[in-house]
Design an enzyme around this catalytic site. Structure first.
Site, PDB file in Angstrom:
ATOM      1  N   GLU A 113     -55.945 -52.232 -44.307  1.00 50.10           N
ATOM      2  CA  GLU A 113     -56.469 -52.613 -45.620  1.00 50.10           C
ATOM      3  C   GLU A 113     -57.689 -51.772 -45.964  1.00 50.10           C
ATOM      4  O   GLU A 113     -58.815 -52.112 -45.550  1.00 50.10           O
ATOM      5  CB  GLU A 113     -56.855 -54.097 -45.615  1.00 50.10           C
ATOM      6  CG  GLU A 113     -55.688 -55.033 -45.365  1.00 50.10           C
ATOM      7  CD  GLU A 113     -55.848 -56.338 -46.121  1.00 50.10           C
ATOM      8  OE1 GLU A 113     -54.926 -56.697 -46.851  1.00 50.10           O
ATOM      9  OE2 GLU A 113     -56.913 -56.980 -46.010  1.00 50.10           O
ATOM     10  N   ASN A 139     -52.126 -63.747 -48.715  1.00 46.08           N
ATOM     11  CA  ASN A 139     -53.457 -64.249 -48.359  1.00 46.08           C
ATOM     12  C   ASN A 139     -54.018 -64.933 -49.607  1.00 46.08           C
ATOM     13  O   ASN A 139     -54.448 -64.275 -50.539  1.00 46.08           O
ATOM     14  CB  ASN A 139     -54.365 -63.084 -47.930  1.00 46.08           C
ATOM     15  CG  ASN A 139     -55.800 -63.539 -47.709  1.00 46.08           C
ATOM     16  OD1 ASN A 139     -56.065 -64.731 -47.560  1.00 46.08           O
ATOM     17  ND2 ASN A 139     -56.727 -62.590 -47.668  1.00 46.08           N
ATOM     18  N   TRP A 140     -53.972 -66.249 -49.581  1.00 44.32           N
ATOM     19  CA  TRP A 140     -54.378 -67.002 -50.772  1.00 44.32           C
ATOM     20  C   TRP A 140     -55.906 -67.044 -50.938  1.00 44.32           C
ATOM     21  O   TRP A 140     -56.391 -67.520 -51.964  1.00 44.32           O
ATOM     22  CB  TRP A 140     -53.835 -68.430 -50.699  1.00 44.32           C
ATOM     23  CG  TRP A 140     -52.351 -68.552 -50.858  1.00 44.32           C
ATOM     24  CD1 TRP A 140     -51.411 -67.550 -50.835  1.00 44.32           C
ATOM     25  CD2 TRP A 140     -51.619 -69.769 -51.074  1.00 44.32           C
ATOM     26  NE1 TRP A 140     -50.159 -68.062 -51.014  1.00 44.32           N
ATOM     27  CE2 TRP A 140     -50.253 -69.430 -51.156  1.00 44.32           C
ATOM     28  CE3 TRP A 140     -51.987 -71.115 -51.188  1.00 44.32           C
ATOM     29  CZ2 TRP A 140     -49.253 -70.387 -51.357  1.00 44.32           C
ATOM     30  CZ3 TRP A 140     -51.008 -72.076 -51.383  1.00 44.32           C
ATOM     31  CH2 TRP A 140     -49.646 -71.701 -51.473  1.00 44.32           C
ATOM     32  N   LYS A 141     -56.625 -66.615 -49.907  1.00 41.50           N
ATOM     33  CA  LYS A 141     -58.099 -66.655 -49.934  1.00 41.50           C
ATOM     34  C   LYS A 141     -58.562 -68.084 -50.276  1.00 41.50           C
ATOM     35  O   LYS A 141     -57.908 -69.038 -49.878  1.00 41.50           O
ATOM     36  CB  LYS A 141     -58.652 -65.614 -50.907  1.00 41.50           C
ATOM     37  CG  LYS A 141     -58.015 -64.239 -50.711  1.00 41.50           C
ATOM     38  CD  LYS A 141     -58.772 -63.149 -51.394  1.00 41.50           C
ATOM     39  CE  LYS A 141     -57.938 -61.876 -51.356  1.00 41.50           C
ATOM     40  NZ  LYS A 141     -58.745 -60.673 -51.424  1.00 41.50           N
ATOM     41  N   GLY A 155     -58.573 -56.284 -53.838  1.00 42.57           N
ATOM     42  CA  GLY A 155     -59.033 -57.045 -55.000  1.00 42.57           C
ATOM     43  C   GLY A 155     -59.575 -56.176 -56.122  1.00 42.57           C
ATOM     44  O   GLY A 155     -60.183 -56.671 -57.067  1.00 42.57           O
ATOM     45  N   GLY A 189     -53.037 -60.253 -51.512  1.00 39.45           N
ATOM     46  CA  GLY A 189     -53.981 -61.246 -52.020  1.00 39.45           C
ATOM     47  C   GLY A 189     -53.564 -61.746 -53.386  1.00 39.45           C
ATOM     48  O   GLY A 189     -52.708 -62.630 -53.515  1.00 39.45           O
ATOM     49  N   GLY A 190     -54.138 -61.153 -54.423  1.00 36.96           N
ATOM     50  CA  GLY A 190     -53.935 -61.612 -55.802  1.00 36.96           C
ATOM     51  C   GLY A 190     -52.484 -61.872 -56.174  1.00 36.96           C
ATOM     52  O   GLY A 190     -52.158 -62.929 -56.730  1.00 36.96           O
ATOM     53  N   GLU A 206     -63.288 -59.318 -46.055  1.00 36.61           N
ATOM     54  CA  GLU A 206     -64.213 -60.276 -46.686  1.00 36.61           C
ATOM     55  C   GLU A 206     -64.970 -61.067 -45.618  1.00 36.61           C
ATOM     56  O   GLU A 206     -66.128 -61.432 -45.815  1.00 36.61           O
ATOM     57  CB  GLU A 206     -63.434 -61.196 -47.646  1.00 36.61           C
ATOM     58  CG  GLU A 206     -63.034 -60.450 -48.906  1.00 36.61           C
ATOM     59  CD  GLU A 206     -61.773 -60.953 -49.577  1.00 36.61           C
ATOM     60  OE1 GLU A 206     -61.323 -62.075 -49.295  1.00 36.61           O
ATOM     61  OE2 GLU A 206     -61.211 -60.200 -50.401  1.00 36.61           O
ATOM     62  N   HIS A 257     -60.505 -60.045 -41.580  1.00 35.17           N
ATOM     63  CA  HIS A 257     -60.345 -59.606 -42.975  1.00 35.17           C
ATOM     64  C   HIS A 257     -61.671 -58.993 -43.442  1.00 35.17           C
ATOM     65  O   HIS A 257     -62.746 -59.447 -43.051  1.00 35.17           O
ATOM     66  CB  HIS A 257     -59.952 -60.790 -43.856  1.00 35.17           C
ATOM     67  CG  HIS A 257     -59.538 -60.382 -45.230  1.00 35.17           C
ATOM     68  ND1 HIS A 257     -60.448 -60.099 -46.223  1.00 35.17           N
ATOM     69  CD2 HIS A 257     -58.314 -60.170 -45.763  1.00 35.17           C
ATOM     70  CE1 HIS A 257     -59.793 -59.739 -47.308  1.00 35.17           C
ATOM     71  NE2 HIS A 257     -58.498 -59.769 -47.065  1.00 35.17           N
ATOM     72  N   SER A 285     -54.315 -54.503 -53.144  1.00 32.19           N
ATOM     73  CA  SER A 285     -53.748 -54.464 -54.501  1.00 32.19           C
ATOM     74  C   SER A 285     -52.257 -54.126 -54.515  1.00 32.19           C
ATOM     75  O   SER A 285     -51.759 -53.488 -55.450  1.00 32.19           O
ATOM     76  CB  SER A 285     -54.542 -53.494 -55.396  1.00 32.19           C
ATOM     77  OG  SER A 285     -55.899 -53.915 -55.480  1.00 32.19           O
TER      78      SER A 285
HETATM   79  C1  PEP Z   1     -56.166 -59.196 -49.187  1.00 28.09           C
HETATM   80  O1  PEP Z   1     -56.809 -60.181 -49.505  1.00 28.09           O
HETATM   81  O2  PEP Z   1     -55.916 -58.969 -48.008  1.00 28.09           O
HETATM   82  C2  PEP Z   1     -55.724 -58.288 -50.241  1.00 28.09           C
HETATM   83  C3  PEP Z   1     -55.053 -57.219 -49.920  1.00 28.09           C
HETATM   84  O3  PEP Z   1     -56.043 -58.653 -51.539  1.00 28.09           O
HETATM   85  P1  PEP Z   1     -55.460 -57.976 -52.887  1.00 28.09           P
HETATM   86  O4  PEP Z   1     -53.975 -57.867 -52.713  1.00 28.09           O
HETATM   87  O5  PEP Z   1     -55.860 -58.901 -53.963  1.00 28.09           O
HETATM   88  O6  PEP Z   1     -56.085 -56.621 -52.982  1.00 28.09           O
END
Ligand code: PEP
Length: 255
Positions: free
Chosen positions: A170, A13-15, A176, A237-238, A100, A98, A216
């Site tokens: 999640e 997930n590049w956000k 994040g 994500g990251g 966010e 999501h 994460s």
């Molecule tokens: C996400 O954006 O779904 C996510 C899990 O982010 P991160 O891996 O950065 O926690």
């Protein structure tokens, strides 16, 4: 993950990151790392990068996803994108609900359910995110929260469509933040989600459905998380923005 019945899905997930040239560069770097993947590899990129990504992955085993879609087919919804528009671009997956989106953009279980129905009707593979807040975990209501989200988000979905839907567990406190759920916590929650799906759609659907962990996940902790029988991949994500790290996670899901 139970490899006899399910294939792991590793989705980035590049956000709201990457311009088009940067997106192309990152996909080019991921390509060789995904070449022999024993899992499904997906990159969920910003809307502006979708066409670039679809062209860049041609002839590879990488799939492209969006990060949201609207529930109406067309109309006066300024700033929104329909599921049909994504399909027309060659997009295969879409992230829905999501945390966010829920936290910053007023997404509710009702709108997630509507978006899910629209995505499935258009032929997209949805990745629906569920997860508890830290406060909810501390209050001991994680299962109630997950149960409620699953019942509402998947309301009115046929068993056939449920099989095509990926669920991403999640925990909001792990997204994040660098604070990952332990492998046991991830297993417990993913198993609980599978039990809820079994109670609604039957045991065979629950066994077939993909339940990812997200929060994460990184090159270091992926193998342990993915070793759990009910953790069928990850939404990342990251770490999905760094090709070597994403490549390590793909590797961990391929063994
Ligand atoms: C996400 O954006 O779904 C996510 C899990 O982010 P991160 O891996 O950065 O926690």
């Amino acid at each position: 993950m139970n490899k006899n019945v399910r294939k792991a899905v590793i989705a980035g997930n590049w956000k709201m990151n990457k311009t088009r040239p940067e997106a192309k560069e990152l996909i080019e770097a991921i390509k060789p790392l995904a070449e022999n993947a024993g899992c499904e590899v997906v990159v969920c990129v910003p809307f502006t990068n979708l066409e670039t990504a679809v062209n860049a992955v041609k002839g590879t085993n990488i799939h492209v996803g969006a990060q949201n879609c609207h529930f109406e087919k067309s109309g006066a919804f300024t700033g929104e994108i329909s599921a049909d528009m994504l399909v027309e671009l060659g997009v295969e997956y879409v992230i829905l609900g999501h945390s966010e989106r829920r936290q910053y953009f007023g997404e509710t279980d009702e709108t997630v359910n509507k978006r899910l129905k629209a995505a499935l009707a258009a032929g997209l593979k949805p990745i629906v995110c569920v997860g508890e807040l830290l406060w909810e975990r501390e209050c001991g209501i994680t299962e109630e929260v997950l149960g409620k989200q699953c019942k509402l988000d998947f309301f009115g979905i046929s068993p056939e469509d449920m099989r095509k839907t990926v669920i991403a567990y999640e925990p909001v406190w792990a997204i994040g933040t660098g604070r990952t759920a332990t492998a046991d916590q991830a297993q417990e929650a993913c198993k609980y989600i599978r039990d809820v799906i079994a109670s609604i759609f039957g045991a065979d659907v629950a066994e077939a459905v993909t339940v990812q962990y997200g929060g994460s996940m990184n090159a270091k902790n992926a193998a342990e998380l993915l070793s759990k029988v009910d953790v069928d991949g990850g939404l990342i994500g990251g770490a999905s923005l760094k090709a070597p790290d994403f490549g390590e996670i793909i590797k961990a899901a391929s063994v």
